[in-house]
Design a protein around this motif. Structure first.
Motif, PDB file in Angstrom:
ATOM      1  N   ILE A  24       0.805  -1.271   0.081  1.00  0.00           N
ATOM      2  CA  ILE A  24       0.042  -0.116  -0.055  1.00  0.00           C
ATOM      3  C   ILE A  24       0.671   1.086   0.121  1.00  0.00           C
ATOM      4  O   ILE A  24       0.609   2.160  -0.627  1.00  0.00           O
ATOM      5  N   TRP A  25       2.011   1.181   0.739  1.00  0.00           N
ATOM      6  CA  TRP A  25       2.796   2.414   0.908  1.00  0.00           C
ATOM      7  C   TRP A  25       3.533   2.782  -0.651  1.00  0.00           C
ATOM      8  O   TRP A  25       3.390   3.952  -0.929  1.00  0.00           O
ATOM      9  N   ARG A  26       3.946   1.762  -1.251  1.00  0.00           N
ATOM     10  CA  ARG A  26       4.305   1.787  -2.818  1.00  0.00           C
ATOM     11  C   ARG A  26       3.125   2.521  -3.522  1.00  0.00           C
ATOM     12  O   ARG A  26       3.507   3.573  -4.238  1.00  0.00           O
ATOM     13  N   ALA A  27       2.046   2.121  -3.554  1.00  0.00           N
ATOM     14  CA  ALA A  27       1.092   2.875  -4.024  1.00  0.00           C
ATOM     15  C   ALA A  27       0.845   4.391  -3.920  1.00  0.00           C
ATOM     16  O   ALA A  27       0.216   5.149  -4.556  1.00  0.00           O
ATOM     17  N   LEU A  28       1.215   4.580  -2.531  1.00  0.00           N
ATOM     18  CA  LEU A  28       0.752   5.903  -2.000  1.00  0.00           C
ATOM     19  C   LEU A  28       2.112   6.948  -2.238  1.00  0.00           C
ATOM     20  O   LEU A  28       1.925   7.930  -2.123  1.00  0.00           O
ATOM     21  N   THR A  29       3.068   6.226  -2.697  1.00  0.00           N
ATOM     22  CA  THR A  29       4.340   7.142  -2.777  1.00  0.00           C
ATOM     23  C   THR A  29       5.027   7.040  -4.033  1.00  0.00           C
ATOM     24  O   THR A  29       5.970   7.621  -4.129  1.00  0.00           O
ATOM     25  N   GLN A  30       4.609   6.127  -5.084  1.00  0.00           N
ATOM     26  CA  GLN A  30       5.250   6.106  -6.413  1.00  0.00           C
ATOM     27  C   GLN A  30       4.558   6.783  -7.324  1.00  0.00           C
ATOM     28  O   GLN A  30       3.343   6.238  -7.766  1.00  0.00           O
ATOM     29  N   PRO A  31       5.293   7.672  -8.045  1.00  0.00           N
ATOM     30  CA  PRO A  31       4.327   8.663  -8.891  1.00  0.00           C
ATOM     31  C   PRO A  31       3.568   7.990  -9.955  1.00  0.00           C
ATOM     32  O   PRO A  31       2.408   8.364 -10.347  1.00  0.00           O
ATOM     33  N   HIS A  32       4.129   6.812 -10.621  1.00  0.00           N
ATOM     34  CA  HIS A  32       3.374   6.224 -11.593  1.00  0.00           C
ATOM     35  C   HIS A  32       2.236   5.534 -10.736  1.00  0.00           C
ATOM     36  O   HIS A  32       1.392   5.188 -11.742  1.00  0.00           O
TER      37      HIS A  32
END
Length: 137
Positions: A24-32
């Protein structure tokens, strides 16, 4: 003398998601990934980084206020006279992660439209986020 400043309102959305906090963190913090479920952006997960969220109707000016990987992300959200703060909180749970989003700072008199837009918009964004999470590794 009576305080005439109205209390501000908040929008809170909480969902139990069957995914680990790091995903979930990746989805909240990776621009693409943010662009897939929220809006086009030039986000970087760095304290005080200024970024924009862009849509066909305009832009939202933001700045990262707190960043605690896989736990908390807070940023300002400013558009059309609205000066608010969005806080994401991730808490591990038995089935995955409890994800909580709180957007604070809506003036009940001046920002009724923005408030009701956020109340209807955030649940839709959560739905799009859940869909994205089920598609990525």
């Amino acid at each position: 003398m009576k305080n005439t400043t109205p209390e501000t309102r908040s929008v809170v959305v909480e969902r139990e998601l069957a995914f680990p906090p790091e995903k979930i963190w990746r989805a909240l913090t990776q621009p693409h990934l943010i662009a897939e479920w929220l809006l086009q952006n030039d986000f970087t997960p760095v304290l005080n980084h200024k970024f924009k969220l862009s849509a066909s109707w305009g832009e939202i000016d933001c700045q990262v206020l707190t960043i605690e990987p896989e736990k908390t992300l807070t940023y300002t959200w400013q558009a059309d006279g609205l000066e608010s703060v969005v806080t994401w909180t991730l808490s591990p749970s038995a089935s995955g992660t409890l994800l909580r989003m709180e957007q604070t700072g809506f003036n009940p008199e001046k920002q009724k439209l923005a408030y009701f837009g956020a109340k209807s918009g955030w649940p839709r964004f959560f739905g799009q986020l859940e869909q994205l999470l089920s598609q990525i590794d």
